[in-house]
Design an enzyme around this catalytic site. Structure first.
Site, short mmCIF file in Angstrom:
data_model
loop_
_atom_site.label_atom_id
_atom_site.label_comp_id
_atom_site.label_asym_id
_atom_site.label_seq_id
_atom_site.Cartn_x
_atom_site.Cartn_y
_atom_site.Cartn_z
N LYS A 71 1.01 -1.03 -0.03
CA LYS A 71 0.31 0.13 0.41
C LYS A 71 1.02 1.00 0.23
O LYS A 71 0.23 2.12 -0.11
CB LYS A 71 -0.79 0.11 1.41
CG LYS A 71 -0.33 0.28 2.53
CD LYS A 71 -1.26 0.25 3.71
CE LYS A 71 -1.08 0.43 5.00
NZ LYS A 71 -1.45 1.28 6.25
N ARG A 72 2.15 1.22 0.39
CA ARG A 72 3.15 2.34 0.30
C ARG A 72 2.76 2.82 -0.94
O ARG A 72 3.26 4.52 -1.45
CB ARG A 72 3.87 2.33 0.91
CG ARG A 72 4.48 1.66 2.57
CD ARG A 72 5.63 2.86 3.23
NE ARG A 72 4.63 3.15 4.15
CZ ARG A 72 5.23 3.82 5.20
NH1 ARG A 72 6.30 4.80 4.83
NH2 ARG A 72 4.97 4.26 6.71
#
Ligand code: GLU
Length: 506
Positions: free
Chosen positions: A258-259
């Protein structure tokens, strides 16, 4: 029915500790397809034994977004069933009972080691180049000593007694025989000092008591298989068949994270992927139709599903390919159905009414409306570093502001304009920036231009998934945040007013 004559039962078991992840829908889809193919049942179980990180809001979001994606379960916390409760926090008595049984049998033991001792142990092991793990210290305690410390109220955990010799051999349906030396398997904590089980105990007890016949889960759990196999053996239970599905990867083969990417199911809904296109695409991850057809419905997938044809080489989750597939679905709709989908997606009167307070006082002719709201109803223009040219802010300052706001949004389950403004003001103050300058990179990231409709209302209208995706893409346009810079920004963020201490969960 399975090969053994049992009714097939599968489950997906998300932990409600964050946004609903696209990987959860992928694992759910394969479990669903396998159960349906064999006339079995598919269960949703919520694994919320991590009390500090689990939230009801995350559970609700996971349930809603799996349903949006078209995943249906036969038993679960929201619909009940004969094997409930389906939320682990409501099954604690079951785990305690089984943990006590393991202790009584000598397969598990009380451990009183302090966090300091364990830290020092791990450090020393690392220095010697060994795998960090528990050294069996409390295995040697006498019965009296154990009783004395328990009665004195000393904090303790229950650990699994793991053999030190030989190797564990377990069959994975997709990968064949997996062999892991016991020496590499840690004496896992089964019950924490707060009396809650860890995942490892809870998953085995639940899969058994819920009559799960096939565990299809992500490949990140392969390393835990020996602990689970040992628990099944100690408890005298047959082990369900296990199949570890390959992790989804970015086109560069790195793990989907998700980064770097949108991974929240809410993002896929908000930018207008059709759920059936997304499911179809997930069905292509490691699996394919026997005739190689790329476009197929869930029913068609179920009909043709064969677990043994799942390939274990990391499937690439490629947004461009998903866009193509979604386009195929959109083009296949009738004009009426297309209009209905657009309305259901967001072009509805009630949604437009949210924009009226922002645009009404700024509009002289109705035709001027569209350019004001283009970035709210459509994608914003793509960005380059030039968009961030500013009188006083350097590119690194812009990156830092965007990084900090991203962290704030990560921690804010429901975005409201006021809450976000308060956090930004505090952050700007802490960074010694005028709020106007602080907000500049955010305006550009969200709208594609330095001046637009009120910023916080815009972010609230877009929703956090879309806002975060735009900020992440703006950071890429600014050259990306390197690991080193990310660490520096994280440290700075944590020390600032408006940082996590001022409203985040940590
Ligand atoms: N709660 C685990 C997770 O979040 C489930 C793993 C499993 O399916 O056993 O991934």
């Amino acid at each position: 029915m399975s090969d053994t004559g049992l009714t097939v039962r599968t489950r997906v078991a998300p932990s409600p500790t964050g946004d609903p992840h696209v990987g959860t829908a992928y694992v759910a889809l394969f479990n669903l397809a396998f159960a349906r193919r064999h006339g079995g049942r598919f269960v949703l179980r919520i694994e919320d034994t991590d009390q500090a990180r689990s939230t009801a809001a995350s559970e609700a979001a996971i349930v809603a977004s799996l349903r949006w994606a078209g995943i249906d379960w036969d038993e679960g916390p929201d619909i009940g069933g004969a094997h409930g409760p389906y939320r682990q926090s409501e099954r604690v008595a079951q785990y305690r009972e089984h943990a006590e049984r393991l202790v009584a049998q000598g397969d598990a033991f009380r451990c009183f080691c302090s966090p300091e001792r364990l830290d020092a142990l791990r450090r020393a092991q690392r220095e010697r180049g060994e795998n960090p793990g528990y050294d069996g210290h409390c295995l040697g305690l006498s019965e009296e000593e154990r009783q004395r410390r328990l009665t004195a109220g000393e904090s303790s955990v229950i650990r699994l007694r793991v053999p030190r010799e030989g190797a564990c051999r377990v069959e994975d349906r997709l990968r064949g025989m997996i062999e892991i030396p016991w020496a590499q398997v840690d004496m896992q904590v089964l019950v924490k000092s707060d009396g809650f089980p860890t995942y490892h105990l809870a998953v085995v007890v639940d899969d058994h008591l819920m009559d799960i016949t096939h565990v299809l889960r992500g490949e990140e759990w392969i390393g835990s298989l020996p602990k689970h196999a040992l628990l099944y053996r100690c408890l005298g239970w047959d082990m369900p068949e296990h199949a570890h599905l390959p992790l989804l990867r970015n086109p560069d083969r790195s793990k989907l994270s998700k980064r770097r990417n949108p991974t929240s199911l809410g993002y896929f809904r908000d930018v207008g992927y059709l759920p059936e296109a997304l499911l179809n695409y997930l069905g292509l991850m490691g699996w394919s139709m026997p005739d190689g057809r790329e476009i197929f419905s869930l029913d068609e997938m179920v009909e043709a599903f064969d677990l043994d044809r799942v390939a274990t080489g990391g499937p690439v989750f490629d947004l461009e390919k998903l866009d193509w597939l979604n386009g195929q679905y959109l083009r296949g709709l009738s004009a009426e159905a297309f209009a209905d989908r657009v309305a259901a997606w967001g072009l509805r009167r009630d949604r437009f009414l949210q924009l009226v307070p922002l645009v009404q006082s700024r509009t002289e002719r109705l035709i001027d409306l569209a350019p004001q709201v283009d970035y709210l109803l459509g994608e914003r223009p793509s960005l380059t570093a030039e968009h961030f040219a500013h009188r006083t802010l350097e590119e690194a300052d812009c990156r830092r502001v965007l990084h900090h706001v991203l962290r704030v949004l990560d921690e804010m389950p429901e975005v409201t304009g006021d809450a976000l403004l308060a956090r930004c003001r505090a952050l700007a103050g802490g960074m010694d920036l005028k709020i106007r300058d602080f907000l500049f990179p955010l305006f550009v990231a969200v709208s594609g231009r330095p001046v637009a409709l009120p910023l916080f209302d815009s972010v609230a209208f877009l929703g956090r998934d879309l806002a975060r995706a735009r900020i992440r893409s703006a950071l890429e346009a600014l050259g990306g945040v390197s690991k080193k810079e990310g660490k520096r920004f994280d440290r700075a963020f944590e020390a600032l007013p408006g940082g996590p201490a001022d409203g985040g969960p940590d």
